[in-house]
Design a protein around this motif. Structure first.
Motif, short mmCIF file in Angstrom:
data_model
loop_
_atom_site.label_atom_id
_atom_site.label_comp_id
_atom_site.label_asym_id
_atom_site.label_seq_id
_atom_site.Cartn_x
_atom_site.Cartn_y
_atom_site.Cartn_z
N SER A 68 0.82 -1.22 0.00
CA SER A 68 0.00 0.00 0.00
C SER A 68 0.86 1.27 0.00
O SER A 68 1.91 1.27 0.58
CB SER A 68 -0.87 0.07 1.23
OG SER A 68 -1.87 -0.87 1.22
N SER A 86 0.63 6.16 -1.03
CA SER A 86 -0.18 7.32 -1.48
C SER A 86 0.66 8.48 -2.00
O SER A 86 1.76 8.66 -1.56
CB SER A 86 -1.05 7.78 -0.34
OG SER A 86 -1.77 8.89 -0.70
N ASN A 122 -6.62 7.97 -7.95
CA ASN A 122 -6.01 6.66 -7.74
C ASN A 122 -5.10 6.31 -8.91
O ASN A 122 -5.34 6.75 -10.03
CB ASN A 122 -7.08 5.58 -7.58
CG ASN A 122 -8.03 5.85 -6.44
OD1 ASN A 122 -7.62 5.99 -5.30
ND2 ASN A 122 -9.33 5.92 -6.75
N LEU A 162 -2.10 4.23 -2.42
CA LEU A 162 -3.29 5.00 -2.06
C LEU A 162 -2.98 6.49 -1.99
O LEU A 162 -2.05 6.89 -1.31
CB LEU A 162 -3.83 4.54 -0.70
CG LEU A 162 -4.06 3.05 -0.53
CD1 LEU A 162 -4.50 2.74 0.90
CD2 LEU A 162 -5.07 2.55 -1.53
N ARG A 194 -11.33 2.47 2.15
CA ARG A 194 -11.10 2.07 0.77
C ARG A 194 -11.72 0.71 0.48
O ARG A 194 -11.78 -0.15 1.35
CB ARG A 194 -9.62 1.99 0.47
CG ARG A 194 -8.85 3.21 0.95
CD ARG A 194 -8.02 3.80 -0.13
NE ARG A 194 -7.44 5.06 0.31
CZ ARG A 194 -7.24 6.08 -0.48
NH1 ARG A 194 -7.60 6.01 -1.75
NH2 ARG A 194 -6.69 7.19 -0.04
#
Length: 260
Positions: free
Chosen positions: A17, A19, A86, A149, A161
């Motif tokens: 994961s 962002s 995204n 993310l 999410r």
């Protein structure tokens, strides 16, 4: 070995994961994976983003653990567009090598739909494999870019999410939920500071084997947890720690080094 590969795909899917902002990013994160407290693998994830296009490269060396985990290597790549809320993959690839055998997956996407995929050697559709259907291959992402993310900060919104994931072998859904805030303090890890805890629910859709104990365990587990940390000053948030309870002991991944 087929079910072990499926479990690795699902585990990787649960484990990865991040962002991002529109600023240019070139960073690398290193992790150690343990099973029941014993080191079984070292993994590095490289991330590049020029503000419109991204690439993710994962490489892992697996030391193995008796008959439970075979020693070998794994590589995964995802490339695509990063300008939206995204990441959106154009292509995804996976290659594993263990016990003198190789396994390769290549998936192409058109937007959120699978346009083509190939698996070598092909997966045999035994009686207990849930068939992949065309409708399962729309509105999906690969498991690397899905977990990159984008968020506004280190808060509970990172955990709110849901995703539909196609690995080239299996289709499954995940749902993430906020579990709390914490502080990473160990000087032996690659980050010290605030983190956010997210729980993950795994829902197999198709491509899996109904006889797979690991798939059943993941689907019934309420102990899949990811601790998110900021990736330096890039605007990304990456796993600081991942914990997956199994009947063979805890499968854990911990960040050991972070560079930009």
């Amino acid at each position: 070995m087929i079910q072990l590969r499926h479990a690795c795909l699902a585990t990787l899917a649960v484990i990865l994961s991040t962002s991002v902002n529109a600023a240019e990013v070139n960073a690398s994160a290193s992790y150690v994976l343990t099973l029941g407290g014993i080191n079984i693998a070292a993994m590095t994830v490289d991330l590049e983003d020029d503000g419109s296009r991204y690439s993710l490269d994962l490489s892992a060396n697996v030391a193995g653990l008796g008959t439970l985990v075979a020693s070998g290597t794994a590589k995964a790549t995802s490339v695509g567009r990063s300008s939206g809320r995204n990441l959106m993959a154009d292509k995804f690839g996976l290659e594993t090598r263990a016990n003198g055998e190789s396994f390769n997956v290549d998936v192409s996407f058109a937007g959120r739909d699978v346009s083509a995929f190939q698996v070598q050697p092909p997966i045999i559709d035994n009686y207990d494999r849930v068939p992949l259907e065309r409708r399962h291959l729309t509105g999906v992402s690969d498991f690397l870019s899905t977990f990159v993310l984008k968020g506004n900060g280190l808060d509970k919104s990172l955990c709110q999410r849901q995703a539909r994931i196609f690995t080239g072998v299996e289709r499954f859904d995940i749902a993430m939920s906020y579990a709390g805030d914490d502080e990473a303090t160990s000087p032996r890890t690659g980050y010290q500071g605030p983190v956010v805890l997210c729980t993950v629910n795994y829902d197999p859709i198709s491509g899996h084997f109904t006889s797979s104990d690991i798939t059943t365990y993941l689907a019934e587990s309420n102990r899949i947890i990811i601790w998110y940390a900021p990736l330096l000053e890039t605007g990304y948030f990456i796993p600081y720690r991942v914990l997956l309870g199994t009947n063979m002991g805890d499968l854990s991944m911990v960040l050991t080094k972070l560079t930009q």
